[in-house]
Design a protein around this motif. Structure first.
Motif, short mmCIF file in Angstrom:
data_model
loop_
_atom_site.label_atom_id
_atom_site.label_comp_id
_atom_site.label_asym_id
_atom_site.label_seq_id
_atom_site.Cartn_x
_atom_site.Cartn_y
_atom_site.Cartn_z
N ASP A 134 1.98 6.59 -11.70
CA ASP A 134 1.37 7.12 -10.48
C ASP A 134 2.44 7.92 -9.73
N THR A 135 3.14 7.30 -8.79
CA THR A 135 4.22 8.03 -8.11
C THR A 135 5.42 8.23 -9.03
N SER A 185 -0.86 14.18 -10.33
CA SER A 185 -1.04 14.72 -8.97
C SER A 185 -0.37 13.86 -7.91
N ARG A 186 -0.03 12.62 -8.23
CA ARG A 186 0.55 11.70 -7.25
C ARG A 186 2.06 11.55 -7.40
N ARG A 187 2.65 12.31 -8.30
CA ARG A 187 4.06 12.07 -8.61
C ARG A 187 4.99 12.34 -7.43
N VAL A 188 5.89 11.40 -7.17
CA VAL A 188 6.92 11.54 -6.14
C VAL A 188 8.29 11.70 -6.81
N THR A 210 0.84 -1.20 0.00
CA THR A 210 0.00 0.00 0.00
C THR A 210 0.87 1.25 0.00
N LYS A 269 -1.23 9.94 -13.77
CA LYS A 269 -1.86 10.55 -12.59
C LYS A 269 -0.85 11.54 -12.02
N ASN A 277 -6.87 12.00 -9.21
CA ASN A 277 -6.29 11.20 -8.14
C ASN A 277 -7.33 10.25 -7.54
N GLU A 278 -7.66 9.22 -8.32
CA GLU A 278 -8.61 8.21 -7.86
C GLU A 278 -8.08 6.86 -8.29
N PHE A 279 -8.42 5.82 -7.56
CA PHE A 279 -7.97 4.48 -7.91
C PHE A 279 -8.89 3.93 -9.00
#
Ligand code: XMP
Ligand code: MG
Length: 181
Positions: free
Chosen positions: A103-104, A133-136, A74, A131, A150-152
């Motif tokens: 995603d990230t 908005s979720r980028r790390v 998770t 996505k 940002n939704e699964f």
């Protein structure tokens, strides 16, 4: 039956088909005279990959890699391990990594780092969904089908607990599916 569990459909089969045609045309134009090696990232990218390659009017080769994050699944630790490596040598090849969703950015960042050590002639990325908005980790995708909120999301290769990969549309699950009610 599968779509009964969906709260909201984000992309219909027709939406997805249009995106695949657009991406296929771009890749066909950009790789004239070349023979790209398309690398699908298991398992999520398989449905997209099989449709996308049929929209590319060039000789392409395909191969697959399977990677997984270390950790509890998770919260990604940021480390990724190779579960299945390529069967094909990428040396001197023009490779296109095919992803379901970025995603990230951790998976793609790791894959790029590995593949860069293998002397490919060029490396590009084609992702069905992004996505941002979720980028790390900052990663660049050369071909992006659609930007998602940002939704699964599930369907068209993407799963929740290994289910819904075979749904033809892409959507957001009803909350009770997660809570098991
Ligand atoms: P990172 O965070 O490394 O992750 O960019 C990319 C991988 O995470 C999965 N992922 C999803 N799977 N619905 C899914 O079914 C989603 O909304 C979602 N977001 C990320 C996916 O396997 C992707 O390749
Ligand atoms: Mg994946």
């Amino acid at each position: 039956m599968l779509e009964q569990d969906i709260e909201r459909i984000l992309y219909t089969r027709e939406d997805i088909q249009r995106v695949n045609e657009k991406l296929g045309k771009q890749i066909t134009a950009d790789y004239q005279g070349k023979n790209p090696l398309m690398i699908g990232i298991l398992k999520g990218a398989i449905v997209f990959m099989t449709d996308l390659i049929r929209e590319i009017d060039l000789h392409v080769e395909i191969d697959f890699m399977d990677v997984s994050s270390y950790g509890d699944g998770t919260i990604s630790s940021g480390e990724v391990k190779i579960i299945k490596d390529l069967d094909t040598s990428v040396q001197g090849r023009d490779i296109i990594i095919v992803e379901d969703i970025v995603d990230t950015g951790r998976t793609l960042n790791y894959l790029m780092a590995i593949l860069k050590t293998r002397q490919a002639n060029s490396i590009k990325v084609c992702t069905l969904m992004d996505k941002p908005s979720r980028r790390v980790v900052p990663v660049h995708s050369d071909y992006v089908g659609m930007e998602v909120p940002n939704e699964f999301v599930v369907g068209y290769g993407l799963d929740y607990a290994e289910r819904y990969r075979n749904m033809g549309t892409i959507g957001v699950l009803k909350p009770e599916i997660y809570s098991g009610k």
